[in-house]
Design an enzyme around this catalytic site. Structure first.
Site, PDB file in Angstrom:
ATOM      1  N   SER A 135     -11.739  -4.777  -5.010  1.00 58.29           N
ATOM      2  CA  SER A 135     -11.778  -3.847  -3.762  1.00 58.29           C
ATOM      3  C   SER A 135     -13.244  -3.091  -4.100  1.00 58.29           C
ATOM      4  CB  SER A 135     -10.719  -2.973  -3.452  1.00 58.29           C
ATOM      5  OG  SER A 135     -10.855  -2.280  -2.369  1.00 58.29           O
TER       6      SER A 135
ATOM      7  N   LYS B 237      -3.261  -6.423  -5.052  1.00 58.17           N
ATOM      8  CA  LYS B 237      -4.357  -6.342  -3.918  1.00 58.17           C
ATOM      9  C   LYS B 237      -3.975  -6.598  -2.625  1.00 58.17           C
ATOM     10  CE  LYS B 237      -8.861  -6.272  -2.699  1.00 58.17           C
ATOM     11  NZ  LYS B 237      -8.698  -6.925  -1.448  1.00 58.17           N
TER      12      LYS B 237
ATOM     13  N   HIS C 165      -2.429  -3.451  -1.364  1.00 54.59           N
ATOM     14  CA  HIS C 165      -3.594  -2.506  -1.085  1.00 54.59           C
ATOM     15  C   HIS C 165      -3.954  -2.717   0.234  1.00 54.59           C
ATOM     16  CE1 HIS C 165      -7.838  -1.988  -1.037  1.00 54.59           C
ATOM     17  NE2 HIS C 165      -7.849  -0.955  -1.674  1.00 54.59           N
ATOM     18  N   ASN C 166      -4.323  -4.054   0.536  1.00 56.00           N
ATOM     19  CA  ASN C 166      -4.859  -4.408   1.706  1.00 56.00           C
ATOM     20  C   ASN C 166      -4.207  -4.165   3.181  1.00 56.00           C
ATOM     21  OD1 ASN C 166      -7.160  -5.253   0.271  1.00 56.00           O
ATOM     22  ND2 ASN C 166      -7.253  -6.869   1.471  1.00 56.00           N
TER      23      ASN C 166
ATOM     24  N   GLU D 111      -4.378  -0.457   3.562  1.00 50.03           N
ATOM     25  CA  GLU D 111      -5.557  -0.440   4.347  1.00 50.03           C
ATOM     26  C   GLU D 111      -5.595  -0.646   5.748  1.00 50.03           C
ATOM     27  OE1 GLU D 111      -9.287  -3.280   4.357  1.00 50.03           O
ATOM     28  OE2 GLU D 111      -9.041  -2.173   2.283  1.00 50.03           O
TER      29      GLU D 111
END
Length: 312
Positions: free
Chosen positions: A122, A174, A177-178, A181
């Site tokens: 990221s 990840k 995480h996205n 987001e």
């Protein structure tokens, strides 16, 4: 230390530049020879004109980082590398791959004695100057070999990167995480839409965004980026209301279903992206017809060209 970078797009090129700034030798390959030549001249990267050439320019045990779009492109590249690399070599996938694919690829490479690391990355286009957040999955031995590069790529040698677990865990982390987001972006966009709609107050959205950046609970990098955009153009008249989804939000929602975990904010933010991409609007057209059928409510008709509605 010498390593390879395959894929010199926006992320791969900037990561190569940051590695070179940190004193790490980089052998680079991209399908575009012009990109390879430019980066070699600019950053002192060692150019390679093929995957075979790239592998030959590395001393065993090799360290190869793949920074390509998830899916078939990455799959094909890893398959070719599997035939070129030797036991003891380490192959890193830093793209946004599905963690199931990473686990499968690791098992395939392990048969040839090749170590695999999945590195959730990221930082976007700002990573060159600010560093990248790196979520790394793999064996202790493989990650230890990669650690010098991770320390250079991260915002600081001792933070911004972590060995989060076995193979698959990097891309899984990840993915989540996205998904987070997606939810944060949606909430911020909705809040500013509400501010924008209160015309009687004549609110200066750029001022408010800048205000919130300092000391507020919602201060964040996403707010920093929003403030910069609003300072330039509050109306955003030249921007189409279409929001793409890269795939990781979908994988996050699917994982939530598989685990039976409620993710209402993330799932709805993904649905809103789908809604923004719906140029056909079939479901809404059917809703309009239902409403007309049971309540006699008016239906707006499309013009002959289909570009804009006409009252009906």
């Amino acid at each position: 230390m010498r390593m390879a970078m395959i894929g010199l797009g926006r992320m791969g090129a900037n990561m190569s530049r940051r590695l070179r700034r940190g004193g790490i030798e980089v052998v680079g390959y991209d399908r575009s020879p012009e990109v390879v030549e430019q980066l070699a001249a600019e950053a002192g990267m060692v150019p390679a004109d093929s995957l075979e050439d790239l592998v030959e320019r590395l001393e065993a045990p090799r360290l190869v980082w793949v920074m390509l779009p998830a899916g078939e492109v990455t799959e094909a590249c890893i398959e070719r590398l599997a035939a070129l690399l030797d036991p003891g070599d380490v192959l890193v996938d830093g793209g946004n791959a599905n963690y199931h694919d990473s686990q499968r690829r690791a098992a395939r490479l392990a048969e040839a004695g090749i170590e695999f690391i999945d590195a959730g990355t990221s930082g976007g286009v700002w990573g060159l100057d600010n560093g990248y957040c790196l979520m790394v999955g793999g064996s202790e031995t493989a990650v230890e070999r990669l650690a010098p590069a991770l320390r250079v790529l991260a915002p600081a040698p001792d933070r911004g990167w972590a060995h989060v677990g076995p193979v698959g865990s990097g891309h899984f982390t990840k993915m989540v995480h996205n998904g987070i987001e997606y939810g944060m972006m949606q909430a911020m966009a909705e809040g500013f839409a509400l501010l924008h709609g209160k015309t009687e107050f004549q609110l200066d959205l750029a001022q408010i965004a800048e205000l919130w950046r300092h000391g507020s609970v919602v201060r964040s990098w996403l707010l920093d980026l929003s403030a910069a955009a609003l300072a330039e153009d509050q109306q955003l008249a030249g921007v189409a209301p279409v929001v793409a989804d890269s795939g990781e939000g979908r994988w996050t929602a699917i994982e939530a279903i598989d685990q039976g975990v409620a993710l209402p904010v993330i799932s709805l933010s993904l649905a809103m992206r789908f809604a923004s991409q719906d140029r056909e609007g079939y479901a809404n057209r059917l809703l309009a017809m239902m409403r007309n059928a049971f309540g006699g409510h008016a239906v707006e008709r499309r013009s002959a060209s289909g570009d804009s509605p006409a009252a009906g």
